[in-house]
Design a protein around this motif. Structure first.
Motif, short mmCIF file in Angstrom:
data_model
loop_
_atom_site.label_atom_id
_atom_site.label_comp_id
_atom_site.label_asym_id
_atom_site.label_seq_id
_atom_site.Cartn_x
_atom_site.Cartn_y
_atom_site.Cartn_z
N LEU A 161 0.81 -1.21 0.00
CA LEU A 161 0.00 0.00 0.00
C LEU A 161 0.85 1.26 0.00
CD1 LEU A 161 -2.69 -1.22 2.54
CD2 LEU A 161 -3.13 -0.63 0.15
N GLY A 162 2.15 1.10 0.01
CA GLY A 162 3.03 2.26 -0.11
C GLY A 162 3.65 2.71 1.19
N GLY A 210 0.91 9.32 -2.09
CA GLY A 210 -0.14 8.59 -2.80
C GLY A 210 0.04 7.08 -2.70
N PHE A 211 -0.89 6.35 -3.31
CA PHE A 211 -0.83 4.90 -3.31
C PHE A 211 -0.18 4.40 -4.60
CE2 PHE A 211 -4.44 5.93 -0.56
CZ PHE A 211 -4.08 5.22 0.57
N PRO A 212 0.61 3.33 -4.55
CA PRO A 212 1.25 2.80 -5.75
C PRO A 212 0.22 2.47 -6.83
CG PRO A 212 2.18 1.78 -3.78
CD PRO A 212 1.00 2.58 -3.33
N GLU A 213 0.60 2.67 -8.06
CA GLU A 213 -0.32 2.49 -9.17
C GLU A 213 -0.85 1.06 -9.24
OE1 GLU A 213 -0.37 2.95 -14.07
OE2 GLU A 213 1.31 3.74 -12.88
N GLY A 214 0.01 0.07 -8.96
CA GLY A 214 -0.41 -1.32 -9.05
C GLY A 214 -1.56 -1.66 -8.13
N ILE A 215 -1.49 -1.23 -6.89
CA ILE A 215 -2.55 -1.54 -5.94
C ILE A 215 -3.81 -0.76 -6.26
CG2 ILE A 215 -1.95 0.20 -4.21
CD1 ILE A 215 -3.12 -3.40 -3.52
N ARG A 216 -3.68 0.45 -6.79
CA ARG A 216 -4.85 1.23 -7.19
C ARG A 216 -5.63 0.50 -8.29
NH1 ARG A 216 -1.78 5.92 -7.83
NH2 ARG A 216 -2.39 5.93 -10.02
#
Length: 823
Positions: free
Chosen positions: A546-547, A603-609
């Motif tokens: 989640l970053g 922010g949150f990493p693109e993969g988990i988003r």
């Protein structure tokens, strides 16, 4: 009439020597057109006394009133020399009647004989028709019957709160330290705050030589060690002692956080009542609460007007210090709550949540500059005190010293250090901070300290002795109070977590102390207790996925739910991020990644988003700014039928914060009344045979309850439980659930058939979103499950039409149960 035996020759010989009034007590419901009621009289007690005559029928406890005969229970005649005295005597007599199990006309009769028109002798045959208020009466609270019903239910079927848990063996009262209750309570920090005001009081703190101490035993200590299950009853027993012997404490941290919803959800108590009753007992020590900024005391963002109303009401009920934090250290989310606290005249203690390690040069996301910047901004926003909220106990002794020393140089408001002793090093962190000017520290009484709780208050006091920062608290008094807490903790054996305390692996998973026991309880309820070490590793993995976020309620709950989700489904971070599977993520994870909890640093990493949101755009900006204002009037109207009365403003706020929890709580209160008045062993396990207790239902009203025996089960599964109530026999019938007719087991889903939708976890069906015949798309929401405050939405793994639906909202299901089919 003129006969010598009578001697009434004329009307003049007729003389009055007094007045008599007769009332017929019947099983008639005045509010329902005087329709007769019938059934079994659970309890009957009549009145008596000088000038009272009773012409009784067959009224007695256990009598059955049939619908085929006269509804008369008893005729009551009151006599007195004056009419006014007769009415007063009748009213007293009617008030003393107790009839339970059937409705009666007693409330109507009482209003009638006390009505001014009746007392003046001016009634006509139209009086009742023209006076509707006679038949409008509040329902009887019937508190004794409700308490007995709860005890009978617990004796026969047990308390679900402790089902399948280790049993506490202690039943004797915890020893309350002796004190002279006649000696007036000494003024403390609360009086000083009232005299100086928040700004000058903050200056007083900075100039105070000794290290000020906050006792967290009333909230965070038991939240961290006993899954927030401490009851108000045990807090009230020691409250007067604190007021008399601990006036030198800075504050008692005693409300907020998870205690608000768990009071209603598990303990069946009103959280507002806990606050007001403790405030009444402890008028001299500051009361401190934990406020989750725009999350208030919940797990999601609320409209601004709810947050403001909650803060105003909390301050009015007795809160003096609002410790306000945001789960992601996002300052815009804190502003509304801080401004609301400042408007009340209470102390606004803004918190920075500590995570990472400022001593580690490789962890630059949360470095010293980051915390100094936050502190300066919070000071500009009006904070009176800055709190370092080290919710996981990650702020090691030398890191704490560096952080406090730097903050004292950079800001002009006092610093308050809160930490958890999970790794066993945090007394050292407090002492090192005290050396460089720390103003206030949190600690807990010895029996509820250490582990995932706060450092030991008793030993901390001794460690400071004979130094320039030593406290004026009396160690002997704290020792006596600790003996009370030691005994009280024995009551809560069912909620002890056997894996505690944690060790140095804390610095890997970084799990907050307040979450540690709660997450373990969740894991146990899901059948994952034996996988606890895997859950801890999954927690660390989920955090990084989640970053590397700040982890405190509610964000920590999202990380914990993700960890349980991963272990329960045997998933790794790679499985989640590859995007090849349609996964029904926990609702808390969706809320976190979608921005409903605020914005994370970086922010949150693109993969988990992408994996969690599936193309949905995350929310930008402050969630509360886009939420429509709550309608308090509509909410009050919604819950009025549940309460059978107008709800208070506090009850309306509770409902708006936790709608379903409050509804369940209200239903329980209507059924059993206020069970917080029961001693904890009795609440958890019921009474032992021949055991007798005294229950204070209000000042001056005490119930003496003795449990006698349980009858044999009837054919319908009912058992009769026999009590004595204030010396009078009482009995209650309860359905013995162990003897209920067996019900067929719910079918299990075939894991190899993707047309069968299964429950991913045991829990309660909260919401159904489809019905038979609905056409659904792949990934569409079908229903929502909840277990231990964790919500999961079940999604369609393929497109099709809903066929058979086997469950409905309110049903309990087990993992793997077949919920519905898709054709």
């Amino acid at each position: 009439m003129a006969d010598p035996g009578i001697m009434i020759a004329s009307q003049n010989d007729v003389q009055t020597h007094g007045y008599a009034i007769q009332c017929r007590v019947t099983t008639e419901d005045a509010a329902n057109g005087f329709v007769p009621d019938y059934g079994r009289v659970a309890h009957y007690r009549s009145a008596a006394g000088m000038g009272i005559r009773l012409d009784a029928g067959t009224a007695f406890s256990g009598a059955v009133v049939f619908p085929y005969y006269d509804s008369l229970l008893v005729k009551v005649t009151a006599w007195a020399r004056r009419f006014q005295d007769a009415t007063m005597r009748m009213e007293r007599c009617l008030q003393e009647f107790r009839v339970r199990g059937v409705k009666t006309n007693l409330p109507f009769l009482i209003k009638l004989v006390m009505h001014p028109t009746f007392c003046d002798g001016q009634c006509t045959t139209r009086f009742i028709d023209q006076t509707p208020e006679l038949i409008e009466s509040a329902p009887s609270r019937d508190r004794a019957t409700k308490v007995l019903a709860f005890l009978a239910e617990t004796i026969v079927n047990g308390n679900r709160l402790v089902k399948d848990r280790p049993r506490s063996i202690r039943r004797s009262r915890a020893p309350v330290p002796t004190m002279d209750a006649l000696v007036p309570v000494t003024d403390g920090t609360r009086q000083r705050l009232k005299t100086l005001g928040p700004d000058e009081f903050a200056c007083w703190i900075r100039g105070h030589k000794a290290l000020l101490l906050t006792d967290t035993t009333f909230r965070d200590a038991h939240q961290s060690l006993l899954a927030t299950r401490m009851r108000t009853y045990d807090l009230l027993q020691i409250a007067d002692v604190y007021a008399h012997l601990c006036s030198d404490l800075f504050s008692l941290e005693m409300w907020g956080g998870a205690t608000f919803d768990t009071s209603m959800r598990f303990l069946k108590e009103c959280p507002w009542r806990r606050l007001t009753e403790l405030r009444e007992r402890i008028p001299n020590i500051l009361f401190q609460m934990l406020l989750r900024a725009s999350n208030a005391v919940g797990y999601t963002n609320y409209p601004d007007n709810i947050v403001k109303a909650f803060v105003r009401e909390a301050a009015d009920a007795g809160i003096d210090v609002f410790r306000i934090f945001d789960a992601l250290n996002w300052l815009p989310n804190m502003r509304v709550a801080m401004e609301a606290a400042l408007e009340t005249g209470a102390l606004c203690e803004a918190a920075v949540c500590y995570t990472g390690d400022i001593l580690n040069p490789d962890r630059t996301k949360y470095d010293l500059k980051y915390y100094v910047h936050l502190a300066k901004e919070l000071e500009r926003m009006g904070a009176h005190i800055l709190a370092i909220k080290d919710m996981a106990g990650l702020c090691k002794p030398y890191a704490a010293q560096l952080l406090v020393e730097t903050l004292k140089q950079e800001i002009g408001i006092p610093v308050h250090f809160h930490t958890h002793d999970t790794a066993g090093t945090q007394v050292g962190a407090v002492l090192k901070s005290a050396e460089v000017g720390l103003d206030i520290a949190d600690a807990a009484m010895a029996p509820l300290s250490g582990g995932t709780s706060q450092p030991n208050l008793n030993t901390l006091l001794e460690a400071l002795r004979f130094t320039r920062r030593q406290s004026s608290l009396d160690a002997r008094h704290l020792g006596d109070i600790s003996e009370y807490w030691r005994a009280v903790r024995e009551f809560y054996t069912p909620f002890e977590t056997p894996v505690l305390p944690a060790g140095a692996d804390l610095y890997e998973h970084e799990m907050p102390g307040g979450q540690y026991t709660n997450l373990f309880q969740q894991a146990r309820s899901l059948g994952l207790a034996d996988s606890w070490s895997k859950i801890c590793r999954a927690y660390a993995e989920a955090n990084q996925m989640l970053g590397d976020i700040v982890k405190v309620t509610p964000t920590s709950k999202a990380v914990g739910d993700m960890a349980l989700f991963m272990v329960g489904k045997n998933l790794t971070a790679k499985d989640i991020l590859d995007g090849n599977r349609d996964l029904a993520f926990p609702q808390s994870v969706i809320d976190l990644v979608s921005g409903k909890m605020g914005q994370a640093v970086g922010g949150f990493p693109e993969g988990i988003r992408e994996s969690v949101l599936r193309g949905e755009e995350p929310l930008q900006g402050r969630p509360g700014a886009t939420l429509p204002s709550a309608d308090f009037d509509q909410a009050a109207a919604t819950i009025q039928p549940l309460l059978d009365r107008e709800p208070s403003h506090r009850e309306t706020i509770s409902y708006l914060l936790y709608p379903r929890v409050f509804e369940d709580f209200a239903v329980d209160q209507r059924k059993y009344g206020d069970t917080s008045v029961l001693p904890t062993p009795v609440f958890l396990y019921g009474l032992e045979p021949a055991e007798e207790i005294a229950v204070d239902i209000e000042p001056g009203k005490t119930l003496i309850i003795k449990f006698l025996a349980i009858g044999e089960p009837h054919a319908d599964g009912q058992r009769t439980v026999f009590f004595e109530l204030n010396g009078q026999p009482r009995e209650v019938s309860v359905l013995d659930r162990s003897r209920e007719p067996g019900t067929p087991r719910r079918p299990k889903a075939d894991g190899s058939d993707n047309r069968q939708v299964a429950a991913s976890m045991p829990g309660l069906v909260v919401t159904m979103m489809v019905q038979p015949g609905d056409v659904v798309a792949k990934g569409q929401k079908l229903l929502m499950l909840e277990a231990m405050k964790m919500q999961t939405t079940i999604l369609a793994e393929q497109a099709g039409k809903v066929g058979q639906v086997l469950v409905e909202a309110g049903m309990q299901v087990d993992a793997g149960d077949l919920l519905l089919t898709i054709e």
